[in-house]
Scaffold this active site. Structure first.
Site, PDB file in Angstrom:
ATOM      1  N   GLU A 153      50.861 123.293  53.609  1.00  0.00           N
ATOM      2  CA  GLU A 153      50.024 122.365  54.368  1.00  0.00           C
ATOM      3  C   GLU A 153      48.540 122.733  54.273  1.00  0.00           C
ATOM      4  O   GLU A 153      47.893 123.037  55.276  1.00  0.00           O
ATOM      5  CB  GLU A 153      50.474 122.321  55.836  1.00  0.00           C
ATOM      6  CG  GLU A 153      51.843 121.725  56.032  1.00  0.00           C
ATOM      7  CD  GLU A 153      52.242 121.584  57.483  1.00  0.00           C
ATOM      8  OE1 GLU A 153      53.115 120.755  57.778  1.00  0.00           O
ATOM      9  OE2 GLU A 153      51.691 122.324  58.330  1.00  0.00           O
ATOM     10  N   GLU A 305      59.626 118.833  55.059  1.00  0.00           N
ATOM     11  CA  GLU A 305      59.823 119.204  56.462  1.00  0.00           C
ATOM     12  C   GLU A 305      60.032 117.959  57.299  1.00  0.00           C
ATOM     13  O   GLU A 305      59.364 116.941  57.113  1.00  0.00           O
ATOM     14  CB  GLU A 305      58.604 119.952  57.022  1.00  0.00           C
ATOM     15  CG  GLU A 305      58.384 121.350  56.518  1.00  0.00           C
ATOM     16  CD  GLU A 305      57.220 122.030  57.242  1.00  0.00           C
ATOM     17  OE1 GLU A 305      56.877 121.597  58.365  1.00  0.00           O
ATOM     18  OE2 GLU A 305      56.647 122.963  56.680  1.00  0.00           O
TER      19      GLU A 305
END
Length: 658
Positions: A153, A305
């Site tokens: 991320e 995710e």
């Protein structure tokens, strides 16, 4: 070039982030037992393990990871191996404080959380690539390795002196001379002219509004600086394992990365998706992000995710009701995902995310969440061979661009209520509710494969993109465009006439006299509907049809929606039912049909390859009429002309011969 197909090998990947360093090693055996029970065939390892692997500068503690990789392989579980460079160990910040990012006001962002690194820091980059080098060399030939996962991320911003020097180098490469930069930034305004490169800084906290062109370039630079970190590590692992695909996980609709540019640098495009379980439009949000990620990937993608239950970062964190996790997981598969993964496998007992749900929650293997996870794993195994690698086709493209987003969010804008991502979601919602298959595309992409192109809003448009839209319409395509589009060029320089002249001619607009933002909780009346957020004082040139006019107020009688041939312009944001109806009219006029006609209100239909997915986003049972005979791969039952769907029900249908 390796691909996701090389990792999936004709199946759907199922699993999640696995952080065994948080647990005693004797727990690992129980983990793999339960993974096998749940149908897990892939786990992501090492995302936050930098301090475990390198507890002090230059040390390497790989023994635990050797044993873990061997254990997973022995149980048939593949490994998405992460470079743990998103969270440097405390020793780096203590020994090298220059690696820590600085906020816009100069405040040092300390270690003690994650993503605490300056992307421009040569010290950080040196440590990160050295660790990646050793990791890749050690596990290049390990049979468990299926995918490389770089960092995690990417989201760090920094305004430090090292970043300033890097920014100046980036600007020098872009503009060559300070005079060219001054022209691009419009520095004649407010006496901002720069004489030498050394005078230029990142757009730090200022006395008043900052130069919007400078801010725009800094956002471009930050995306590129982060990408340099990614590609440096990617190139290391690719040198050791040219046959193993490489990814990094995007955050959905995050402004800090130009997703189009980043996707071109990945073998596999992956994303983290966390719809709000209480949001009645959570399913549409999930669908939109799937469509966007599939479009960036150009095919199958990884859901890296999601949450098995609740998260821990909203003001109030609700769990997912029974069945919703399954519904949204299979919805992602329907829209192109070849991997369904979670953060994380086993729920943490300590740390900042101990209340974030997991596949194996605090309730353990007998809890409701784990039972549902097992069901999902079993169903993915049932359908994997027929789904993996297949395509989702769409005749409608929604245009999306980070430059336009960045520029539209400037400090001195006309209305802070106008939010780019909310507009994209509003227009996608209208298409989704109509059952229209959708892809996303950048404004300068080849558009010839689409019947309809939808522009929710693109405030900034380059000349090439405008020419692309004009050529699309001239070639017979249908364009429907939202308000405040084509206003600025790539330097955020406003175009005369209130809109680029080529677009004004395309839509039949002589002049945009004024933009009229609409106050919060206010509406503007139009023929047959009400508009929100925005309105415009348009003077048509006589060549366009007024589809709907404003009624009442200063704009009474002026056009709200114009149509010239196959080009439509919508100068307000119609409320959801009206926008849905308008988009239905536009797509029908272009010959685009819904995936399946006559669906109940809360049922979504998606075709992927030869299969028809039906996804019920409601709680009350419904009956779906089918245009033929099908077999439901999830149940093995035949559906002759109709299928029943219960609460959050899903059917995956293969058509039977007539």
């Amino acid at each position: 070039m390796p691909s996701l197909h090389d990792a999936t090998r004709g199946r759907l990947l199922f699993g999640g982030d696995y952080n065994p360093e948080q647990w005693p090693e004797e727990v690992w055996a129980d983990d793999v037992r339960l993974m096998e029970e749940a149908g897990v065939n892939s786990v992501t390892v090492g995302v936050f393990s930098w301090a475990t692997i390198e507890p002090r500068p230059g040390a390497r503690e790989f023994g635990w990871l050797d044993r873990l990789m061997d254990l997973l392989h022995a149980h048939g579980i593949g490994v998405v191996l992460a470079t743990p460079t998103s969270s440097p160990p405390p020793w780096m910040g203590a020994l090298h404080p220059e690696t820590l990012p600085r906020a816009e006001d100069g405040t040092v962002v300390s270690y003690g959380s994650r993503q605490h690194f300056c992307p421009s820091s040569p010290v950080y980059r040196r440590y990160a690539t050295a660790l990646t080098e050793d990791l890749a060399a050690r596990y290049a030939d390990h049979p468990a390795l299926t995918v490389w996962h770089i960092n995690n991320e990417y989201c760090t911003h920094c305004w430090c002196d090292e970043t300033a020097a890097h920014f100046r180098r980036w600007l020098t490469a872009r503009y060559a001379t300070p005079d060219a930069l001054n022209e691009a930034w419009g520095t004649a305004f407010w006496s901002q002219r720069y004489d030498t490169w050394s005078e230029i800084l990142p757009p730090r906290t200022a006395q008043y509004m900052r130069n919007p062109a400078q801010v725009l370039d800094f956002k471009r630079f930050t995306s590129d600086a982060l990408m340099e970190c990614f590609t440096a590590e990617r190139d290391v692992v690719a040198r050791h394992t040219p046959h193993i695909p490489v990814t990094t996980n995007f955050m959905p609709l995050w402004a800090g990365q130009d997703g189009w540019a980043w996707a071109e640098q990945e073998d596999v495009v992956s994303v983290d998706v966390y719809p709000d379980a209480t949001d009645p439009l959570g399913g549409q949000y999930n669908a939109m992000l799937a469509d966007m990620t599939r479009s960036q990937a150009g095919g199958p993608w990884m859901l890296m995710e999601q949450a098995a239950g609740g998260v821990n970062w909203r003001p109030v964190n609700h769990p997912k009701p029974a069945g919703l996790n399954r519904l949204w997981s299979l919805q992602s598969v329907a829209r192109g995902a070849d991997a369904v993964c979670y953060f994380q496998w086993r729920q943490s007992r300590q740390g900042a995310e101990k209340f974030h749900s997991a596949m194996l929650p605090h309730a353990g293997e007998h809890g409701r969440t784990f039972r549902e996870v097992k069901r999902i794993g079993a169903e993915l195994a049932l359908i994997g061979a027929e789904v993996a690698g297949t395509a989702v086709r769409a005749e409608v493209a929604v245009l999306h661009d980070w430059d336009a987003w960045w520029a539209s969010a400037q400090e001195g804008r006309l209305s802070s209520l106008v939010d780019y991502t909310s507009l994209v979601q509003a227009w996608h919602r209208g298409l989704w509710e109509n059952g229209t298959a959708v892809e996303f595309a950048r404004p300068d992409a080849a558009l010839g494969a689409y019947r309809v192109v939808v522009v929710p809003q693109l405030y900034l448009l380059r000349d090439a993109a405008i020419d692309n839209l004009v050529a699309f319409v001239r070639g017979g395509g249908t364009l429907v465009c939202g308000f405040f589009t084509g206003i600025a060029d790539e330097d955020d320089r406003l175009r005369p006439g209130g809109m680029d002249a080529r677009l004004r001619e395309l839509f039949g607009i002589r002049t945009v006299h004024e933009w009229w933002p609409v106050d919060e909780d206010q509406v503007v009346g139009c023929d047959g509907f009400e508009g929100t957020l925005w309105s415009e004082e348009l003077e048509p040139d006589g060549s366009a049809e007024t589809v709907a006019a404003y009624r009442g107020g200063e704009l009474d009688g002026l056009p709200a929606v114009l149509r010239k041939g196959s080009a439509w312009y919508v100068s307000t944001l119609p409320q959801p039912p009206a926008l849905r109806a308008l988009l239905g009219r536009v797509t029908a006029s272009a010959g685009v049909r819904p995936v399946l006609e006559g669906l109940p209100e809360e049922v979504e239909a998606v075709r992927r390859g030869a299969l028809l997915f039906l996804l019920h986003h409601g709680r009350s049972p419904v009956t779906v009429e089918l245009p033929g005979r099908y077999t439901d791969l999830l149940t093995g039952a035949d559906a002759d002309g109709r299928v029943e769907l219960g609460r959050y029900g899903v059917a995956v249908l293969r058509e039977l011969p007539a």
